[in-house]
Design a protein around this motif. Sequence first.
Motif, PDB file in Angstrom:
ATOM      1  N   ALA A  38      51.442 145.433  -1.081  1.00 58.74           N
ATOM      2  CA  ALA A  38      51.063 146.453  -2.062  1.00 58.74           C
ATOM      3  C   ALA A  38      50.002 145.919  -3.018  1.00 58.74           C
ATOM      4  CB  ALA A  38      52.302 146.914  -2.837  1.00 58.74           C
ATOM      5  N   GLN A  39      50.150 144.662  -3.454  1.00 61.49           N
ATOM      6  CA  GLN A  39      49.166 144.081  -4.374  1.00 61.49           C
ATOM      7  C   GLN A  39      47.784 144.005  -3.726  1.00 61.49           C
ATOM      8  OE1 GLN A  39      49.723 143.604  -7.429  1.00 61.49           O
ATOM      9  NE2 GLN A  39      51.778 142.855  -7.835  1.00 61.49           N
ATOM     10  N   VAL A  40      47.752 143.566  -2.472  1.00 61.75           N
ATOM     11  CA  VAL A  40      46.460 143.438  -1.781  1.00 61.75           C
ATOM     12  C   VAL A  40      45.852 144.811  -1.514  1.00 61.75           C
ATOM     13  CG1 VAL A  40      45.329 142.632   0.327  1.00 61.75           C
ATOM     14  CG2 VAL A  40      47.102 141.235  -0.751  1.00 61.75           C
ATOM     15  N   ALA A  41      46.673 145.773  -1.141  1.00 62.02           N
ATOM     16  CA  ALA A  41      46.165 147.121  -0.878  1.00 62.02           C
ATOM     17  C   ALA A  41      45.596 147.748  -2.144  1.00 62.02           C
ATOM     18  CB  ALA A  41      47.276 147.999  -0.304  1.00 62.02           C
ATOM     19  N   ASN A  42      46.228 147.495  -3.304  1.00 61.75           N
ATOM     20  CA  ASN A  42      45.709 147.998  -4.575  1.00 61.75           C
ATOM     21  C   ASN A  42      44.364 147.356  -4.916  1.00 61.75           C
ATOM     22  OD1 ASN A  42      47.636 149.893  -5.432  1.00 61.75           O
ATOM     23  ND2 ASN A  42      49.007 148.287  -6.149  1.00 61.75           N
ATOM     24  N   LEU A  43      44.261 146.037  -4.689  1.00 58.12           N
ATOM     25  CA  LEU A  43      43.009 145.349  -4.970  1.00 58.12           C
ATOM     26  C   LEU A  43      41.897 145.842  -4.047  1.00 58.12           C
ATOM     27  CD1 LEU A  43      41.372 143.252  -6.470  1.00 58.12           C
ATOM     28  CD2 LEU A  43      42.298 141.486  -4.929  1.00 58.12           C
ATOM     29  N   ARG A  44      42.239 146.185  -2.818  1.00 55.59           N
ATOM     30  CA  ARG A  44      41.229 146.698  -1.880  1.00 55.59           C
ATOM     31  C   ARG A  44      40.616 147.995  -2.409  1.00 55.59           C
ATOM     32  NH1 ARG A  44      38.269 144.722   2.392  1.00 55.59           N
ATOM     33  NH2 ARG A  44      40.094 143.650   3.239  1.00 55.59           N
ATOM     34  N   VAL A  45      41.424 148.843  -3.066  1.00 65.56           N
ATOM     35  CA  VAL A  45      40.912 150.080  -3.663  1.00 65.56           C
ATOM     36  C   VAL A  45      39.893 149.755  -4.753  1.00 65.56           C
ATOM     37  CG1 VAL A  45      41.515 152.130  -5.003  1.00 65.56           C
ATOM     38  CG2 VAL A  45      42.985 151.402  -3.127  1.00 65.56           C
ATOM     39  N   ALA A  46      40.250 148.835  -5.639  1.00 64.12           N
ATOM     40  CA  ALA A  46      39.345 148.469  -6.732  1.00 64.12           C
ATOM     41  C   ALA A  46      38.070 147.813  -6.188  1.00 64.12           C
ATOM     42  CB  ALA A  46      40.052 147.531  -7.700  1.00 64.12           C
ATOM     43  N   TYR A  47      38.206 146.980  -5.180  1.00 67.08           N
ATOM     44  CA  TYR A  47      37.061 146.291  -4.589  1.00 67.08           C
ATOM     45  C   TYR A  47      36.087 147.294  -3.972  1.00 67.08           C
ATOM     46  CZ  TYR A  47      34.546 142.914  -1.643  1.00 67.08           C
ATOM     47  OH  TYR A  47      33.568 142.140  -1.034  1.00 67.08           O
ATOM     48  N   GLU A  98      35.425 138.931  -7.784  1.00 64.28           N
ATOM     49  CA  GLU A  98      35.779 137.596  -8.269  1.00 64.28           C
ATOM     50  C   GLU A  98      37.236 137.270  -7.942  1.00 64.28           C
ATOM     51  OE1 GLU A  98      35.645 135.051 -12.491  1.00 64.28           O
ATOM     52  OE2 GLU A  98      35.199 137.212 -12.450  1.00 64.28           O
ATOM     53  N   LEU A  99      38.112 138.257  -8.111  1.00 63.98           N
ATOM     54  CA  LEU A  99      39.519 138.056  -7.768  1.00 63.98           C
ATOM     55  C   LEU A  99      39.694 137.768  -6.277  1.00 63.98           C
ATOM     56  CD1 LEU A  99      41.375 140.803  -9.859  1.00 63.98           C
ATOM     57  CD2 LEU A  99      41.796 138.335  -9.955  1.00 63.98           C
ATOM     58  N   VAL A 100      38.998 138.536  -5.445  1.00 61.39           N
ATOM     59  CA  VAL A 100      39.104 138.349  -4.001  1.00 61.39           C
ATOM     60  C   VAL A 100      38.658 136.944  -3.606  1.00 61.39           C
ATOM     61  CG1 VAL A 100      38.211 139.084  -1.762  1.00 61.39           C
ATOM     62  CG2 VAL A 100      38.882 140.795  -3.462  1.00 61.39           C
ATOM     63  N   ARG A 101      37.540 136.495  -4.150  1.00 62.83           N
ATOM     64  CA  ARG A 101      37.033 135.164  -3.797  1.00 62.83           C
ATOM     65  C   ARG A 101      37.998 134.067  -4.257  1.00 62.83           C
ATOM     66  NH1 ARG A 101      32.341 137.978  -5.180  1.00 62.83           N
ATOM     67  NH2 ARG A 101      32.408 137.289  -7.349  1.00 62.83           N
ATOM     68  N   ALA A 102      38.489 134.197  -5.487  1.00 62.34           N
ATOM     69  CA  ALA A 102      39.391 133.169  -6.022  1.00 62.34           C
ATOM     70  C   ALA A 102      40.701 133.121  -5.245  1.00 62.34           C
ATOM     71  CB  ALA A 102      39.665 133.436  -7.500  1.00 62.34           C
ATOM     72  N   LEU A 103      41.257 134.279  -4.941  1.00 61.73           N
ATOM     73  CA  LEU A 103      42.528 134.313  -4.231  1.00 61.73           C
ATOM     74  C   LEU A 103      42.379 133.883  -2.776  1.00 61.73           C
ATOM     75  CD1 LEU A 103      44.121 137.548  -5.722  1.00 61.73           C
ATOM     76  CD2 LEU A 103      44.917 135.194  -6.015  1.00 61.73           C
ATOM     77  N   ARG A 133      31.476 143.878  -4.577  1.00 66.82           N
ATOM     78  CA  ARG A 133      31.748 142.452  -4.433  1.00 66.82           C
ATOM     79  C   ARG A 133      31.292 141.634  -5.625  1.00 66.82           C
ATOM     80  NH1 ARG A 133      27.425 139.489  -2.447  1.00 66.82           N
ATOM     81  NH2 ARG A 133      28.891 138.002  -1.506  1.00 66.82           N
ATOM     82  N   ARG A 134      30.335 142.150  -6.428  1.00 65.53           N
ATOM     83  CA  ARG A 134      29.845 141.403  -7.579  1.00 65.53           C
ATOM     84  C   ARG A 134      30.656 141.672  -8.848  1.00 65.53           C
ATOM     85  NH1 ARG A 134      24.900 139.136  -6.515  1.00 65.53           N
ATOM     86  NH2 ARG A 134      23.796 139.920  -4.674  1.00 65.53           N
ATOM     87  N   SER A 135      31.690 142.476  -8.736  1.00 70.01           N
ATOM     88  CA  SER A 135      32.507 142.851  -9.876  1.00 70.01           C
ATOM     89  C   SER A 135      33.645 141.850 -10.092  1.00 70.01           C
ATOM     90  CB  SER A 135      33.100 144.241  -9.643  1.00 70.01           C
ATOM     91  OG  SER A 135      34.019 144.192  -8.560  1.00 70.01           O
ATOM     92  N   ARG A 136      34.479 142.117 -11.096  1.00 69.67           N
ATOM     93  CA  ARG A 136      35.671 141.291 -11.304  1.00 69.67           C
ATOM     94  C   ARG A 136      36.624 141.410 -10.127  1.00 69.67           C
ATOM     95  NH1 ARG A 136      37.731 139.054 -15.477  1.00 69.67           N
ATOM     96  NH2 ARG A 136      39.774 140.048 -15.282  1.00 69.67           N
ATOM     97  N   ALA A 137      36.621 142.575  -9.477  1.00 62.78           N
ATOM     98  CA  ALA A 137      37.447 142.709  -8.276  1.00 62.78           C
ATOM     99  C   ALA A 137      36.978 141.716  -7.213  1.00 62.78           C
ATOM    100  CB  ALA A 137      37.378 144.140  -7.740  1.00 62.78           C
TER     101      ALA A 137
END
Length: 280
Positions: A176-185, A196-201, A190-194
Amino acid sequence: MDRAAIAAFLRTHREALRPEDVGLNPGPRRRTVGLRREEVAALAVMSTDYYARLEQQRAPQPSEQMLAALARALRLTASERDYLFVAAGRNPPQAISTEAHIAPALLRVLDRLDDTPALILSGLGETLVQNDLARALFGDHRRHTGLARSEIYRWFTDPAERRRYPENDHDRQSRAQVANLRVAYASLGRRSRAGELVRALSERSPEFAELWERHEVAKRFADHKILLHPELGELEVDCQVLFTEDQSQALLVLTPDPRSDTAHKLELLTVIGTQEFSRG
């Protein structure tokens, strides 16, 4: 910085609000028009003296964080917030930032929820504001900084975050957490905070990297959950959500079945608040 404009703007908006508009008890024999200065200062988590000096045109330039806090305290619209920033000589914040402007409509609902845990989240899972019961249940999320402000980031990097859920529910929560982040991304890029979260995680968590490659997309808030509290044990709640029109923020409300064991436990938590439980 236009001190006269700031002073007039703050005073006008303070006087236009009533205590009940921001979840405060007006009390007897109230003579002040609108909110008191100390009430605005408390809502914005700043000193009454500094706020008074802003209205008296004597204060130094407020920081962006302080302006964002004032915008929340006074329930300003996005346009009104931007005006306050410009009058203070600051650039208005971007649409998605670490100090995201909270939708006044969601705040008005939150102000009326004092008997059940409720919090407002950004699209990146950042807690923007919690009521007292949510703070007692989850802890004060204001302590988190940087990427850790996102519950998505904490879920994959901080083992303490997972202790709030039964172990047999961890896989479902991860998806669920990853699916929610995919919506924001998808929305922010890719240059947004979303991004940044994807790259860091992706670097820090093999589990996240594997789930990210599944390309699951969903906003999952409404749910039936079992939460684990260190003192109260299992809490069984229903989660309901109210989104802003642009889907960028969500008010999450957790409610138990009436007269259930969880309802009684939350009543106890309401009384105890964030105090430590007796250890006997």
